[in-house]
Write a protein that holds these residues in place. Structure first.
Motif, PDB file in Angstrom:
ATOM      1  N   GLU A  93       5.762  -2.005   6.437  1.00  0.00           N
ATOM      2  CA  GLU A  93       7.207  -2.167   7.953  1.00  0.00           C
ATOM      3  C   GLU A  93       6.859  -0.921   8.274  1.00  0.00           C
ATOM      4  OE1 GLU A  93      10.932  -3.081   6.310  1.00  0.00           O
ATOM      5  OE2 GLU A  93       9.864  -5.215   6.611  1.00  0.00           O
ATOM      6  N   ALA A  94       6.726   1.036   7.590  1.00  0.00           N
ATOM      7  CA  ALA A  94       7.074   2.130   7.989  1.00  0.00           C
ATOM      8  C   ALA A  94       5.562   2.230   8.599  1.00  0.00           C
ATOM      9  CB  ALA A  94       6.897   2.824   7.114  1.00  0.00           C
ATOM     10  N   ALA A  95       4.471   1.980   7.779  1.00  0.00           N
ATOM     11  CA  ALA A  95       2.631   1.667   9.022  1.00  0.00           C
ATOM     12  C   ALA A  95       3.017   1.377   9.882  1.00  0.00           C
ATOM     13  CB  ALA A  95       1.702   1.414   7.883  1.00  0.00           C
ATOM     14  N   LEU A  96       3.627   0.450  10.639  1.00  0.00           N
ATOM     15  CA  LEU A  96       3.514  -0.517  11.629  1.00  0.00           C
ATOM     16  C   LEU A  96       4.167   0.183  12.181  1.00  0.00           C
ATOM     17  CD1 LEU A  96       3.816  -4.100  10.593  1.00  0.00           C
ATOM     18  CD2 LEU A  96       1.661  -2.980  11.300  1.00  0.00           C
ATOM     19  N   PRO A 109       0.262  -7.036  11.279  1.00  0.00           N
ATOM     20  CA  PRO A 109      -1.204  -6.477   9.850  1.00  0.00           C
ATOM     21  C   PRO A 109      -2.198  -7.330  10.440  1.00  0.00           C
ATOM     22  CG  PRO A 109       1.086  -6.904   9.495  1.00  0.00           C
ATOM     23  CD  PRO A 109       1.526  -7.437  10.317  1.00  0.00           C
ATOM     24  N   LEU A 110      -3.632  -7.230  10.283  1.00  0.00           N
ATOM     25  CA  LEU A 110      -4.280  -7.730   9.842  1.00  0.00           C
ATOM     26  C   LEU A 110      -4.888  -7.547   8.672  1.00  0.00           C
ATOM     27  CD1 LEU A 110      -7.040  -8.363  11.264  1.00  0.00           C
ATOM     28  CD2 LEU A 110      -7.872  -5.578  11.107  1.00  0.00           C
ATOM     29  N   ILE A 170      -0.157   9.757   1.751  1.00  0.00           N
ATOM     30  CA  ILE A 170      -0.358   8.362   3.054  1.00  0.00           C
ATOM     31  C   ILE A 170      -1.267   6.985   2.601  1.00  0.00           C
ATOM     32  CG2 ILE A 170      -1.222   8.396   5.443  1.00  0.00           C
ATOM     33  CD1 ILE A 170      -2.192  11.664   3.586  1.00  0.00           C
ATOM     34  N   TYR A 171      -0.484   5.707   2.655  1.00  0.00           N
ATOM     35  CA  TYR A 171      -1.111   4.356   2.028  1.00  0.00           C
ATOM     36  C   TYR A 171      -1.273   3.715   3.568  1.00  0.00           C
ATOM     37  CZ  TYR A 171       1.446   5.707  -1.839  1.00  0.00           C
ATOM     38  OH  TYR A 171       2.049   6.334  -2.727  1.00  0.00           O
ATOM     39  N   TRP A 172      -2.471   3.156   3.561  1.00  0.00           N
ATOM     40  CA  TRP A 172      -3.120   3.446   4.502  1.00  0.00           C
ATOM     41  C   TRP A 172      -3.344   1.446   4.662  1.00  0.00           C
ATOM     42  CZ3 TRP A 172      -3.810   6.460   8.412  1.00  0.00           C
ATOM     43  CH2 TRP A 172      -3.954   8.129   8.521  1.00  0.00           C
ATOM     44  N   TYR A 173      -3.071   0.943   5.834  1.00  0.00           N
ATOM     45  CA  TYR A 173      -3.187  -0.698   6.410  1.00  0.00           C
ATOM     46  C   TYR A 173      -3.493  -0.336   7.267  1.00  0.00           C
ATOM     47  CZ  TYR A 173       1.443  -0.904   2.694  1.00  0.00           C
ATOM     48  OH  TYR A 173       2.427  -1.087   2.325  1.00  0.00           O
ATOM     49  N   ALA A 174      -4.383  -1.766   7.424  1.00  0.00           N
ATOM     50  CA  ALA A 174      -5.554  -2.663   8.929  1.00  0.00           C
ATOM     51  C   ALA A 174      -4.152  -3.235   9.346  1.00  0.00           C
ATOM     52  CB  ALA A 174      -6.460  -3.441   8.226  1.00  0.00           C
ATOM     53  N   GLU A 239      -5.074 -16.755  12.123  1.00  0.00           N
ATOM     54  CA  GLU A 239      -3.528 -17.472  12.634  1.00  0.00           C
ATOM     55  C   GLU A 239      -2.112 -16.685  11.217  1.00  0.00           C
ATOM     56  OE1 GLU A 239      -5.599 -20.786  11.246  1.00  0.00           O
ATOM     57  OE2 GLU A 239      -6.436 -21.299  13.133  1.00  0.00           O
ATOM     58  N   LEU A 240      -2.846 -16.414  10.944  1.00  0.00           N
ATOM     59  CA  LEU A 240      -1.288 -15.709   9.803  1.00  0.00           C
ATOM     60  C   LEU A 240      -0.158 -14.170  10.640  1.00  0.00           C
ATOM     61  CD1 LEU A 240      -3.631 -14.841   7.070  1.00  0.00           C
ATOM     62  CD2 LEU A 240      -1.981 -16.395   6.997  1.00  0.00           C
TER      63      LEU A 240
END
Length: 240
Positions: A93-96, A109-110, A170-174, A239-240
């Motif tokens: 949630e922080a990343a977004l 999220p991807l 730093i925690y990276w999300y797609a 679709e998710l």
């Protein structure tokens, strides 16, 4: 030149992904404990800065994927969007949130397919996780990881924060733009309080503009994972 920098970063990332891992039977003797102690380090909450960010990609189905960057006037550098997580806030949630605040682009999220050492729970109330296990169950690898379609952390960076000296993780999300958002390849949003502007770039150009190698690696990994997914997996993930 930009394309070659991306290919170099991807080649290095792929070599690291393919490095040999050897499982062994650990015998917990004094030597094993001494070795573990030698490589251990602890941080109190003042000495550790936890940040979360994204590699936001415009359309995995695109032939030339666009990556969202920010221009930080304080550092005079192009960077990936990121920032410190709030107290009691979930990492993803922080990343977004940080991405949306810094770029003006609402993101979600991807899902991508990659190996992780995180554990897939046997039981969960998260319906998304249930669907993932039912339709895209992960496969165990020889090195103890699980390969599955997921939206979790795919890369972690660390370096000392210049202003405080605290070690910054730093925690990276797609991520990708919300379905209702229309990505604009021109200038997007501006965070006046932080002197930040945001812009989309082709992945190769994004890598060439990024100042830090750890961020170039994060983009290269995300692009590599995107390229490895099948059309069916992309359709399912969207679709998710």
């Amino acid at each position: 030149m930009a394309a070659s920098l991306l290919e170099q970063a991807k080649d290095k990332a792929i070599r690291l992904l393919n490095r040999p891992w050897h499982k062994r039977q650990v015998i917990w003797n004094d030597h094993e404990w001494d070795n573990l102690e030698h490589h251990s380090e602890a941080y109190d909450t003042q000495a550790l800065m936890i940040s979360c960010g994204t590699v936001t990609i415009d359309g995995p189905e695109s032939s030339e994927r666009q990556v969202l960057l920010i221009w930080n006037k304080n550092t005079s550098a192009w960077q990936l969007p990121k920032g410190r997580k709030n107290v009691h806030e979930d990492f993803s949630e922080a990343a977004l949130r940080e991405t949306t605040e810094e770029t003006g682009v609402a993101v979600q999220p991807l899902y991508m397919r990659f190996c992780t050492r995180l554990t897939l729970p046997e039981r969960t109330e998260d319906e998304t996780a249930v669907q993932l296990r039912r339709h895209r169950s992960g496969s165990r690898t020889d090195n103890g990881t699980i390969n599955l379609l997921n939206r979790d952390i795919f890369c972690i960076s660390q370096y000392p924060d210049p202003a405080t000296g605290a070690m910054r993780h730093i925690y990276w999300y797609a991520a990708r733009p919300l379905r209702t958002a229309t990505p604009n390849p021109n200038l997007l949003g501006r965070d006046d309080s932080a002197n930040i502007t945001a812009q989309w770039f082709p992945a190769a150009e994004a890598v060439s503009r990024l100042k830090m190698s750890v961020e170039r690696r994060a983009v290269a990994l995300a692009v590599h994972y995107a390229e490895q997914m099948t059309e069916e997996e992309w359709k399912y993930s969207l679709e998710l």
